[in-house]
Design an enzyme around this catalytic site. Structure first.
Site, short mmCIF file in Angstrom:
data_model
loop_
_atom_site.label_atom_id
_atom_site.label_comp_id
_atom_site.label_asym_id
_atom_site.label_seq_id
_atom_site.Cartn_x
_atom_site.Cartn_y
_atom_site.Cartn_z
CB ALA A 172 -0.97 0.03 1.63
CB THR A 173 3.94 2.37 1.15
OG1 THR A 173 3.44 1.60 2.75
CG2 THR A 173 4.90 3.24 1.60
CB ALA B 76 -1.55 -9.37 0.14
CG HIS B 77 1.31 -6.64 5.14
ND1 HIS B 77 1.20 -5.97 6.47
CD2 HIS B 77 0.82 -5.34 4.27
CE1 HIS B 77 1.61 -4.65 6.78
NE2 HIS B 77 1.72 -4.80 5.50
CB CYS C 270 4.34 2.85 10.31
SG CYS C 270 2.75 1.96 9.12
C1 LIG Z 1 -4.01 3.08 6.15
C2 LIG Z 1 -2.55 1.92 5.93
N1 LIG Z 1 -1.89 2.99 4.11
C3 LIG Z 1 -1.29 2.05 4.03
C4 LIG Z 1 -0.39 1.19 4.93
C5 LIG Z 1 1.53 1.12 4.54
O1 LIG Z 1 1.08 -0.45 3.89
P1 LIG Z 1 2.02 -1.14 3.45
O2 LIG Z 1 2.30 -2.09 4.81
O3 LIG Z 1 1.27 -2.25 2.38
O4 LIG Z 1 3.28 -0.42 2.37
C6 LIG Z 1 -1.20 1.12 5.75
C7 LIG Z 1 0.15 -0.29 7.28
O5 LIG Z 1 1.24 -0.17 7.16
C8 LIG Z 1 -1.69 1.07 6.73
O6 LIG Z 1 -2.79 1.06 7.50
#
Ligand SMILES: Cc1ncc(COP(=O)(O)O)c(C=O)c1O
Ligand SMILES: Cc1ncc(COP(=O)(O)O)c(C=O)c1O
Lengths: 131, 391, 391, 131
Positions: free
Chosen positions: B77-78, B206-207, B330
């Protein structure tokens, strides 16, 4: 799926029929004492050999340099046209083969070389029979 | 040291275990038999790999009720958030350089916006109400002629609050602004119908839903004017939107996870609601405890509570062997109080005592009961230890 | 359809199967027991995840003879190349806007450079000699005061040719230009000693060396002036160079693959050399056959051959059930002759007939013998079918 | 490994000793009929209670509001200082505790609040004994 850059590419590029024709091109080769037409275009080379008896095509062979669809189309043409009227050659069109062999559109230029070769063979045969 | 055998994991909003069935599907793509082939290869093995990927795309598309060709695979998602925000901002920069988002977004959204500010774009940072909800009138007031992109998350990762993306999207549509939704926390957990929602771009991962880490996707609506510029270049994969060898096993894992999620989304929600309600019932009478967010309007997998006059780090240690979060995973390494809770108007002290309990498929009522006991006892103990103010 | 049971995979340069031991290590990070935790979480489970990642970093660092803190995890070599090239170009843009690379680089390198050209940077595209080797004098002549970045790959993915990165790096150092190496094809396959090599940035990927797809790393030398600007923003992971939840199972897979590679790199090289030599001995007398590259100076896992007056696509089909590549996997869907081979001066026709055989750990001499037979028979057959030019 | 943003953070933030002291702070609480010093600073609150007999600290208790290191340090101080000379309190320094408890540098400000509290307790005790 853009995910794959594979829309339309994910499947086998060759139909079962193309594979079979390519694997065993029974009409590949030359025919002695026959009329011959050769065309080279679009990076494709096709030679056709025909024996005509009483207006009927009794023998057909091809030689081809090109992609599998070209070879398969040439083989399919020979297999189908043996026994047909020589005059039909002049009106031959590849559109039926294009469809039955699922030739991708971007290859139509190459397959048209076969059409040219067949029609040219048709005129040669007609010329020969006029003698 | 924590005895792992008694560790109770209540941090499913940070990450989830991978479903064993997903692991199996992934393994089949890694070993022997040609399935490991590069999907960019034309030979039979490569085509097989492509078929697996196409199948997975179908599974994710089905979960979101969209078509495969609206999905671009990313590393999570990042990356999806970055591709959506930077990509759309640049794609539409001739149209206008005004962007809108909220202060309570995830860093994967706020940081790209901050970067765009440095690069000359103008960003309006909206505040929420005290529960974390965006008032649609706040958004309406912020809309301008040159607003080209609005990014509002679906479910907040700290509080679980659910934004009304239907109304927000409609407003964006009226103003010809693209609407991006970070759905990292809702994909596979709340029903999402992209055929019906006025959403242009959506980030998923996915995670957070029993799939592997390191694979996500960006939904790009198949509508005129909806497009992004790529951030990475090379190869022709994914219509040049996101190059690189497609990680087939990861994609297949995401697909399988999406498939499972789709089949049990309602059961999951029922399970989570029961757990969350049990937890809240068990601690709501602790003096000074308050919910961060709004239980009535939240994803039930998350319960975030603060408590008055308790030091957060000590509370967290007192809660061991619970694995829970303070702030979001995070950012939780910094000792700063959560900027999300601060944005809801919580004092530093209250924000600092926040604990996010998040529940998942494996969570049991017994786990919740242990959590309740540890939370109550921890607060009791720390209150006993604390100097009476009058002392 | 190809009978998969008799499929012979000779496309290890495109991707490799994942070593079963690697799969096992990855699985342990995905299921139960808290190992699936988010490495950004502070609790015991999160810390455990971090420890696994640190261990994997140690394994990759050891393979490359560097330290863990020079490595940034990415989603693969494509992203690493982009991060290195775009990232360094922007980081050093005040210093100069001249960049140097080769025409025979992978798209993951050439495309970011083309993008930089569009954005106003100046790129010099070097030619190689007919074997694909860069003449150091060609590079010296291209160096300018304002040259800030040179990117030359280690092993070419189509021909296997090995560039002299030691000498190239030394020349870059003399000119204060950063030197980036795309080592996607050499990491784990040729010895690489980053403590000794004058390399500033190096891209590596796991899936070419029996690790999973979708995980790579960028080496950033721990030297003054060596740095890149990030392409993605959000969270604080990886010193803000590359945010996103770290995909622990992928990283652990890469680490395990690196560990295995390190222990058998010499055995692997011996094995591959024997196979490559056997293959070449079996086909070198085919009329009109030529090597693309230079066997004496190549990674032995790759043998790329062209043959006169044979149509490439038909040759490829005649070779089934071999899985081999024409051009590089990443571009082989386009019917264009390989730009890499064209850059070596091959005619369109010769480039178009190129077949890349690439060998791996599972390849046997018997596989090679089948490949030899199919290649010889395929060419015979197509030559018999072809019109004699005089006809 | 930048890979993890975890350099120095990958390990448990609390030593076994800190965990043990935090888990069972035996000197937590108040002492009646005792001298008391209370300090609040750096977001930390510490109250110390001491009973002194013939120049010897015979009883020590603490109350603390702060992070685990603060609580552990207060407990460690009490456990160690019972039985020592009251005059030592005036010279008390946290540097030994900082080390033995592996307190991270960024927390030193908070631990110094304990030092202030102990020294203040030292003066109060001295004042009281002068009466
Ligand atoms: C709302 C939200 N956006 C983005 C992310 C980032 O996702 P990813 O860990 O897949 O990069 C997260 C979780 O870390 C999240 O909770
Ligand atoms: C030389 C080279 N560079 C870069 C890449 C891209 O690597 P990845 O597939 O990990 O993105 C590849 C292979 O695809 C390659 O061979």
């Amino acid at each position: 799926m853009p995910g794959t850059d594979a829309r339309g590419m994910s499947s086998d590029p060759y139909s079962a029929e193309v594979r079979a024709l390519f694997a065993a091109p029974e009409h590949g080769g030359v025919l002695d004492n026959a009329s011959c037409a050769a065309v080279e275009d679009q990076g494709v080379r096709i030679s056709l050999f025909a024996r005509v008896e009483e207006g009927i095509v009794t023998g057909l062979r091809f030689q081809a340099w090109g992609c599998p669809h070209v070879i398969a189309a040439a083989e399919a043409f020979c297999a189908k046209s043996e026994g047909s009227a020589a005059s039909d050659l002049l009106e031959f069109s590849v559109s039926g083969l294009m469809q039955s062999l699922s030739v991708p559109a971007e290859k139509s230029g190459r397959i048209l070389v076969l059409e040219d070769a067949v029609r040219s063979l048709g005129s040669i045969v007609r010329g020969a029979s006029k003698h | 040291m924590t005895d792992r055998s008694q560790m109770i994991y209540l941090d499913y909003a940070a990450s989830t275990p991978v479903d064993p069935w997903v692991v199996e599907a992934m393994t089949a793509l890694m070993t022997a038999d040609g399935n490991y082939s590069n999907p960019s290869s034309t030979h039979a093995a490569g085509r097989r790999s492509v078929e697996y990927i196409a199948h997975a795309a179908g599974q994710l598309a089905s979960l979101l009720n969209t078509t495969e060709d609206t999905l671009v695979w990313t590393s999570g998602a990042t990356e999806s958030d970055n591709l959506a925000i930077l990509g759309a901002a640049y794609y539409r920069r001739e149209r206008g350089q005004h962007l809108i988002t909220m202060r309570t977004e995830h860093k994967a959204v706020t940081d790209p916006f901050s970067e765009l500010e440095k690069r000359g774009f103008e960003v309006t940072w909206l505040d929420s109400d005290a529960n974390g909800l965006l008032d649609i009138e706040t958004l309406r007031a912020a809309m301008r002629e040159d607003t080209q992109l609005v990014s509002i998350m679906h479910v907040n990762n700290e509080t679980g609050i659910i934004q009304d993306i239907q109304s927000i999207g409609a407003l964006c549509g009226e103003n010809d602004a693209l609407f991006h939704v970070d759905a990292a926390q809702s994909c596979g957990k709340l029903p999402i119908d992209l055929a019906a929602l006025p959403v242009d771009l959506m980030s998923v991962t996915a995670h957070k839903t029993y799939g592997p880490k390191g694979i996500g996707a960006l939904y790009i609506a198949d509508r005129k004017g909806v497009h992004v510029e790529p951030l990475l270049f090379g190869g022709g994969q994914q219509r040049k939107l996101r190059p690189g060898t497609l990680p087939a096993q990861q994609i297949v894992g995401f697909g399988a996870a999406a498939d499972i999620a789709q089949s049990r989304i309602n059961d999951d929600l029922g399970h989570l609601t029961a757990l969350r309600d049990r937890m809240w019932a068990g601690i709501r009478d602790v003096p000074g405890v308050t919910v961060n967010g709004d239980i009535a309007n939240s994803f039930p997998g998350i319960l975030n509570v603060s408590v008055e006059d308790i030091e957060g780090e000590s509370l967290l240690l007192a809660l061991e062997p619970l694995c829970v979060a303070t702030g979001s995973a995070c950012n939780s390494k910094s000792q700063e109080p959560s900027y999300v809770l601060r944005a809801l108007g919580r004092s530093d002290a209250l924000a600092q005592s926040a604990i996010r309990f998040s529940f998942g498929r494996p969570t049991t009522a017994a786990d919740v009961d242990v959590a309740i006991e540890l939370y109550r006892n921890g607060i009791d103990k720390l209150r006993c230890l604390a100097p009476t103010r009058a002392a």
